[in-house]
Design a protein around this motif. Structure first.
Motif, short mmCIF file in Angstrom:
data_model
loop_
_atom_site.label_atom_id
_atom_site.label_comp_id
_atom_site.label_asym_id
_atom_site.label_seq_id
_atom_site.Cartn_x
_atom_site.Cartn_y
_atom_site.Cartn_z
N PHE A 96 0.83 -1.21 0.00
CA PHE A 96 0.00 0.00 0.00
C PHE A 96 0.86 1.26 0.00
O PHE A 96 0.56 2.22 -0.71
CB PHE A 96 -0.96 0.02 1.18
CG PHE A 96 -2.19 -0.85 1.00
CD1 PHE A 96 -2.68 -1.18 -0.25
CD2 PHE A 96 -2.86 -1.35 2.10
CE1 PHE A 96 -3.81 -1.96 -0.41
CE2 PHE A 96 -3.99 -2.14 1.97
CZ PHE A 96 -4.47 -2.44 0.70
N SER A 97 1.94 1.27 0.78
CA SER A 97 2.84 2.44 0.79
C SER A 97 3.46 2.66 -0.58
O SER A 97 3.58 3.80 -1.04
CB SER A 97 3.94 2.25 1.83
OG SER A 97 3.41 2.28 3.12
N ARG A 100 0.93 4.00 -3.05
CA ARG A 100 0.71 5.43 -2.80
C ARG A 100 1.72 6.28 -3.56
O ARG A 100 1.37 7.32 -4.11
CB ARG A 100 0.80 5.72 -1.30
CG ARG A 100 0.63 7.16 -0.95
CD ARG A 100 -0.83 7.53 -1.03
NE ARG A 100 -1.03 8.90 -0.64
CZ ARG A 100 -1.70 9.77 -1.38
NH1 ARG A 100 -2.20 9.42 -2.53
NH2 ARG A 100 -1.86 10.99 -0.97
N GLU A 101 2.96 5.82 -3.62
CA GLU A 101 4.01 6.55 -4.34
C GLU A 101 3.92 6.35 -5.85
O GLU A 101 4.32 7.22 -6.61
CB GLU A 101 5.39 6.09 -3.87
CG GLU A 101 5.75 6.57 -2.50
CD GLU A 101 7.13 6.12 -2.09
OE1 GLU A 101 7.84 5.50 -2.91
OE2 GLU A 101 7.51 6.38 -0.95
N PHE A 108 -5.00 6.57 -5.26
CA PHE A 108 -4.88 5.74 -4.06
C PHE A 108 -5.97 6.08 -3.05
O PHE A 108 -6.55 5.20 -2.43
CB PHE A 108 -3.50 5.87 -3.41
CG PHE A 108 -3.34 4.93 -2.25
CD1 PHE A 108 -2.98 3.62 -2.46
CD2 PHE A 108 -3.60 5.35 -0.96
CE1 PHE A 108 -2.88 2.73 -1.40
CE2 PHE A 108 -3.49 4.48 0.11
CZ PHE A 108 -3.13 3.16 -0.11
N ASP A 109 -6.26 7.36 -2.92
CA ASP A 109 -7.31 7.78 -1.99
C ASP A 109 -8.68 7.27 -2.45
O ASP A 109 -9.53 6.93 -1.63
CB ASP A 109 -7.31 9.29 -1.83
CG ASP A 109 -6.01 9.79 -1.18
OD1 ASP A 109 -5.38 9.01 -0.43
OD2 ASP A 109 -5.63 10.94 -1.43
N ALA A 112 -8.73 3.68 -1.34
CA ALA A 112 -8.93 3.60 0.11
C ALA A 112 -10.37 3.94 0.49
O ALA A 112 -10.90 3.38 1.46
CB ALA A 112 -7.95 4.54 0.82
N VAL A 123 -3.87 0.84 5.82
CA VAL A 123 -3.66 1.87 4.81
C VAL A 123 -3.52 3.29 5.33
O VAL A 123 -3.08 4.16 4.58
CB VAL A 123 -4.80 1.87 3.75
CG1 VAL A 123 -4.87 0.56 3.03
CG2 VAL A 123 -6.12 2.22 4.35
N THR A 126 -0.60 5.63 4.66
CA THR A 126 -0.30 5.96 3.28
C THR A 126 -1.28 6.95 2.67
O THR A 126 -1.12 7.36 1.54
CB THR A 126 -0.29 4.69 2.41
OG1 THR A 126 -1.59 4.10 2.43
CG2 THR A 126 0.74 3.70 2.89
N LEU A 127 -2.32 7.36 3.41
CA LEU A 127 -3.31 8.28 2.87
C LEU A 127 -2.78 9.71 2.84
O LEU A 127 -1.96 10.10 3.66
CB LEU A 127 -4.58 8.25 3.72
CG LEU A 127 -5.39 6.96 3.67
CD1 LEU A 127 -6.53 7.03 4.67
CD2 LEU A 127 -5.92 6.69 2.28
N ALA A 128 -3.31 10.46 1.91
CA ALA A 128 -2.99 11.88 1.86
C ALA A 128 -3.63 12.58 3.05
O ALA A 128 -4.67 12.15 3.53
CB ALA A 128 -3.51 12.48 0.54
#
Length: 136
Positions: A96-97, A100-101, A108-109, A112, A123, A126-128
């Protein structure tokens, strides 16, 4: 991000060899594809390297999300990767990390947002900032 970089990042984050990172990545993405709607899985796949895209492909019979909780997610990843729950959890977080990148535009959001709140420990890091997991 290319495939080798993705796998290297997962290996580094999970503290495992690259061969093990490949297994954990495959298991996590296949399980994530089960949990996402077909459209969301395809949106995610479109931003990943070709070998990872194939893991997220849905068929007309799998267009709908299979609803299961975080514990079941960990169990499925563990079974697919032949990993104990702790190793599976670590691998999931690493994937997940890295996702995200690797992806852009808030995708990714969006992924999620399809996961219930109980997925938070897998998760959330790793969220914004300001993004929340659904309360469902």
């Amino acid at each position: 991000m290319n495939y080798d970089t993705f796998v290297d990042q997962v290996a580094q984050r999970a503290g495992v060899p690259s061969t093990r990172a490949v297994e954990l990545t495959r298991a996590t993405l296949e399980t994530l594809a089960d949990r996402l709607t077909g459209g969301e899985a395809l949106d995610l796949a479109a931003q990943l390297p070709k070998p990872l895209q194939l893991l997220l492909k849905k068929t007309p019979s799998t267009e709908h999300a299979d609803r299961f909780g975080a514990a079941e997610f960990v169990a499925r990843v563990g079974q697919r990767a032949d990993a104990d729950p702790s190793s599976a959890r670590s691998g999931i977080r690493a994937v997940f990390s890295t996702l995200r990148e690797a992806i852009t535009g808030g995708e990714f959001d969006d992924v999620a947002a399809q996961l219930p709140r109980e997925y938070r420990e897998l998760v959330e890091s790793t969220l914004a900032p300001g993004t929340a997991i659904r309360r469902a």
